[in-house]
Write a protein that holds these residues in place. Structure first.
Motif, PDB file in Angstrom:
ATOM      1  N   ILE A  39      17.413  -8.683  -5.889  1.00 53.41           N
ATOM      2  CA  ILE A  39      17.889  -8.715  -7.266  1.00 53.41           C
ATOM      3  C   ILE A  39      17.402  -7.424  -7.901  1.00 53.41           C
ATOM      4  CG2 ILE A  39      17.855  -9.963  -9.456  1.00 53.41           C
ATOM      5  CD1 ILE A  39      17.073 -12.470  -7.860  1.00 53.41           C
ATOM      6  N   GLY A  40      18.244  -6.387  -7.834  1.00 53.87           N
ATOM      7  CA  GLY A  40      17.799  -5.064  -8.221  1.00 53.87           C
ATOM      8  C   GLY A  40      16.748  -4.585  -7.237  1.00 53.87           C
ATOM      9  N   LYS A  41      15.569  -4.206  -7.736  1.00 50.11           N
ATOM     10  CA  LYS A  41      14.469  -3.775  -6.878  1.00 50.11           C
ATOM     11  C   LYS A  41      13.565  -4.936  -6.486  1.00 50.11           C
ATOM     12  CE  LYS A  41      14.459   0.711  -6.034  1.00 50.11           C
ATOM     13  NZ  LYS A  41      14.316   1.241  -4.676  1.00 50.11           N
ATOM     14  N   ASP A  42      13.851  -6.102  -7.025  1.00 47.23           N
ATOM     15  CA  ASP A  42      13.026  -7.260  -6.716  1.00 47.23           C
ATOM     16  C   ASP A  42      13.719  -8.170  -5.716  1.00 47.23           C
ATOM     17  OD1 ASP A  42      10.549  -7.049  -8.338  1.00 47.23           O
ATOM     18  OD2 ASP A  42      11.989  -6.874  -9.980  1.00 47.23           O
ATOM     19  N   ILE A  43      12.990  -9.203  -5.285  1.00 44.89           N
ATOM     20  CA  ILE A  43      13.543 -10.107  -4.288  1.00 44.89           C
ATOM     21  C   ILE A  43      13.388 -11.552  -4.719  1.00 44.89           C
ATOM     22  CG2 ILE A  43      13.052  -8.507  -2.395  1.00 44.89           C
ATOM     23  CD1 ILE A  43      10.771 -10.474  -1.585  1.00 44.89           C
ATOM     24  N   GLU A  44      14.262 -12.381  -4.204  1.00 44.17           N
ATOM     25  CA  GLU A  44      14.112 -13.828  -4.284  1.00 44.17           C
ATOM     26  C   GLU A  44      14.113 -14.350  -2.861  1.00 44.17           C
ATOM     27  OE1 GLU A  44      15.900 -16.756  -7.307  1.00 44.17           O
ATOM     28  OE2 GLU A  44      17.205 -16.934  -5.543  1.00 44.17           O
ATOM     29  N   LEU A  45      13.088 -15.065  -2.532  1.00 47.08           N
ATOM     30  CA  LEU A  45      12.874 -15.553  -1.174  1.00 47.08           C
ATOM     31  C   LEU A  45      12.783 -17.067  -1.202  1.00 47.08           C
ATOM     32  CD1 LEU A  45      10.204 -14.136   1.274  1.00 47.08           C
ATOM     33  CD2 LEU A  45      10.198 -16.562   0.690  1.00 47.08           C
ATOM     34  N   VAL A  46      13.513 -17.724  -0.306  1.00 44.52           N
ATOM     35  CA  VAL A  46      13.461 -19.175  -0.186  1.00 44.52           C
ATOM     36  C   VAL A  46      13.144 -19.510   1.265  1.00 44.52           C
ATOM     37  CG1 VAL A  46      14.685 -21.356  -0.447  1.00 44.52           C
ATOM     38  CG2 VAL A  46      15.165 -19.467  -2.024  1.00 44.52           C
ATOM     39  N   VAL A  47      12.064 -20.235   1.474  1.00 44.81           N
ATOM     40  CA  VAL A  47      11.652 -20.614   2.823  1.00 44.81           C
ATOM     41  C   VAL A  47      11.452 -22.122   2.859  1.00 44.81           C
ATOM     42  CG1 VAL A  47       9.190 -20.233   2.357  1.00 44.81           C
ATOM     43  CG2 VAL A  47      10.046 -20.099   4.707  1.00 44.81           C
ATOM     44  N   SER A  48      11.844 -22.749   3.955  1.00 48.14           N
ATOM     45  CA  SER A  48      11.760 -24.205   4.048  1.00 48.14           C
ATOM     46  C   SER A  48      11.202 -24.632   5.393  1.00 48.14           C
ATOM     47  CB  SER A  48      13.140 -24.831   3.825  1.00 48.14           C
ATOM     48  OG  SER A  48      14.067 -24.344   4.773  1.00 48.14           O
ATOM     49  N   ARG A  49      10.520 -25.755   5.364  1.00 49.76           N
ATOM     50  CA  ARG A  49       9.991 -26.385   6.576  1.00 49.76           C
ATOM     51  C   ARG A  49       9.915 -27.880   6.324  1.00 49.76           C
ATOM     52  NH1 ARG A  49       4.739 -27.671   8.172  1.00 49.76           N
ATOM     53  NH2 ARG A  49       3.828 -26.407   6.494  1.00 49.76           N
ATOM     54  N   GLY A  50      10.658 -28.656   7.114  1.00 52.94           N
ATOM     55  CA  GLY A  50      10.710 -30.086   6.876  1.00 52.94           C
ATOM     56  C   GLY A  50      11.305 -30.383   5.509  1.00 52.94           C
ATOM     57  N   LEU A  72       9.984 -17.891  -3.936  1.00 49.20           N
ATOM     58  CA  LEU A  72       9.215 -16.803  -4.537  1.00 49.20           C
ATOM     59  C   LEU A  72      10.183 -15.813  -5.152  1.00 49.20           C
ATOM     60  CD1 LEU A  72       6.697 -15.989  -1.631  1.00 49.20           C
ATOM     61  CD2 LEU A  72       6.444 -17.681  -3.453  1.00 49.20           C
ATOM     62  N   LYS A  73       9.893 -15.404  -6.372  1.00 50.05           N
ATOM     63  CA  LYS A  73      10.719 -14.407  -7.040  1.00 50.05           C
ATOM     64  C   LYS A  73       9.808 -13.366  -7.678  1.00 50.05           C
ATOM     65  CE  LYS A  73      14.633 -13.925 -10.230  1.00 50.05           C
ATOM     66  NZ  LYS A  73      15.547 -14.629 -11.164  1.00 50.05           N
ATOM     67  N   THR A  74      10.024 -12.089  -7.316  1.00 47.35           N
ATOM     68  CA  THR A  74       9.145 -11.030  -7.819  1.00 47.35           C
ATOM     69  C   THR A  74       9.745 -10.331  -9.030  1.00 47.35           C
ATOM     70  OG1 THR A  74      10.076  -9.294  -6.400  1.00 47.35           O
ATOM     71  CG2 THR A  74       8.283 -10.620  -5.487  1.00 47.35           C
ATOM     72  N   TYR A  75       8.846  -9.799  -9.862  1.00 51.20           N
ATOM     73  CA  TYR A  75       9.220  -8.987 -11.016  1.00 51.20           C
ATOM     74  C   TYR A  75       8.323  -7.754 -11.005  1.00 51.20           C
ATOM     75  CZ  TYR A  75      11.557 -13.232 -12.628  1.00 51.20           C
ATOM     76  OH  TYR A  75      12.370 -14.339 -12.720  1.00 51.20           O
ATOM     77  N   THR A  76       8.924  -6.576 -10.885  1.00 50.42           N
ATOM     78  CA  THR A  76       8.146  -5.342 -10.836  1.00 50.42           C
ATOM     79  C   THR A  76       8.817  -4.280 -11.702  1.00 50.42           C
ATOM     80  OG1 THR A  76       9.365  -4.565  -8.885  1.00 50.42           O
ATOM     81  CG2 THR A  76       7.318  -5.786  -8.492  1.00 50.42           C
ATOM     82  N   LYS A  77       8.061  -3.204 -11.964  1.00 53.18           N
ATOM     83  CA  LYS A  77       8.587  -2.044 -12.680  1.00 53.18           C
ATOM     84  C   LYS A  77       8.539  -0.836 -11.755  1.00 53.18           C
ATOM     85  CE  LYS A  77       6.964  -3.687 -17.196  1.00 53.18           C
ATOM     86  NZ  LYS A  77       6.060  -3.401 -18.348  1.00 53.18           N
TER      87      LYS A  77
END
Length: 324
Positions: free
Chosen positions: A241-252, A258-263
């Protein structure tokens, strides 16, 4: 003693070229104002002329970076109980002693680390990297030494006394020949709940048959430790998402987002290893933010939700390899 079973320790005692090893000590004060990463290590390049030890300093408060170079022989280690020293600086899992002078600046003092939380492992899966530690052909190995811990003590920084008591410590390390082809790293233990921490590493791993995307994610909430890794067959989705990421991880029945916000201006170009040599390779900030949500997908219940501040976010290599 089998060094594979002790990934915190120094692995380079029988190496003479094409090797690096570095430990990453991230400290944050209780107000999320002063934040530093101190990275002691050793670089054994292709020729003895290039061999040296180093201490990298990432200053998140001033958004500054320094690479302090030392003679190779000034690097000392104790593998009975992890401790390394470079000149008059000492690094251990329960304390650091600093006496640094550079560019008309200085950092000196001692910090103690208490209530240390380790990554839960086993004989078969030692450390955070698990059975991959047993594979001798890997270009880079990693270890989360301390997921979370409390700081007691002060540092004198440029003649100003800064109290880090009540702050947070995180420790990890890498060793081998070169950093991966590409990677992303996210870490924070500066949450409203002092017993919460998150660490996340994704990388494109060179492998004899075919490169693959490996990852390890560790979340602590109080005394609960949850791991989402390639080894335990967790499933991961990643998008930018632009320079940031959205990560979705699953187990069972568990799903972690996790979603990052940076400058952009908070990122610093740091040195990293290539064939044992240290070159400009790593883009890092200590001023990020990460939103963390843990859910039970069976009943659609939110189990945990919080924001991590003073978040370390790091990028390197050709990131397109991580997405696909």
């Amino acid at each position: 003693m089998n060094i594979i079973q002790k990934p915190d320790l120094y692995h380079g005692f029988n190496k003479n070229k094409d090797f690096f090893e570095g430990w990453y000590f991230k400290i944050v004060d209780k107000n999320n104002l002063y934040k530093f990463a101190f990275i002691p290590g050793i670089s054994l390049g292709r020729t003895p002329y290039e061999h040296h030890s180093f201490i990298q300093i990432v200053d998140g408060f001033n958004i500054k970076y320094n690479y302090l170079k030392f003679n190779k022989d000034e690097f000392k280690f104790n593998n009975n109980d992890f401790k390394i020293g470079i000149k008059s600086n000492v690094f251990a899992l329960d304390n650091i002693i600093l006496n640094l002078k550079y560019d008309n600046k200085s950092i000196k003092g001692k910090l103690k680390f208490k209530n240390i939380v380790k990554w839960k492992d086993s004989f078969i899966n030692p450390g955070s990297m698990g059975f991959y530690n047993y594979l001798s052909f890997m270009e880079c190995y990693s270890q989360v030494c301390v997921l979370n811990g409390d700081i007691v003590g002060q540092l004198e920084i440029d003649n100003k006394l800064i109290d880090f008591s009540g702050g947070k410590i995180y420790i990890e390390k890498n060793w081998g020949k070169s950093f991966p082809k590409s990677w992303i790293w996210i870490q924070s233990n500066s949450f409203r709940n002092k017993d919460v921490s998150i660490t996340c590493s994704l990388a494109t791993i060179p492998f004899p048959i075919k490169d693959f995307r490996g990852f390890l994610i560790g979340l602590t909430i109080g005394k609960t430790f949850l791991s989402f890794t390639t080894i335990n067959k967790s499933k991961l989705e990643l998008k930018y998402i632009g320079k940031d990421i959205e990560l979705v991880v699953s187990r069972g029945d568990l799903r972690l987002t996790l979603k990052t916000y940076t400058k952009k201006n908070d990122f610093i170009l740091c040195m990293g290893p290539k064939n044992g040599d240290m070159i400009p390779l790593v883009n890092e900030t200590l001023n990020g933010r990460v939103d963390v949500i843990l859910e039970n997908t069976k009943n659609n219940k939110v189990l945990f939700k919080d924001i991590g501040y003073s978040t370390g976010v790091e990028y390197g290599g050709d990131l397109i390899n991580i997405i696909y």
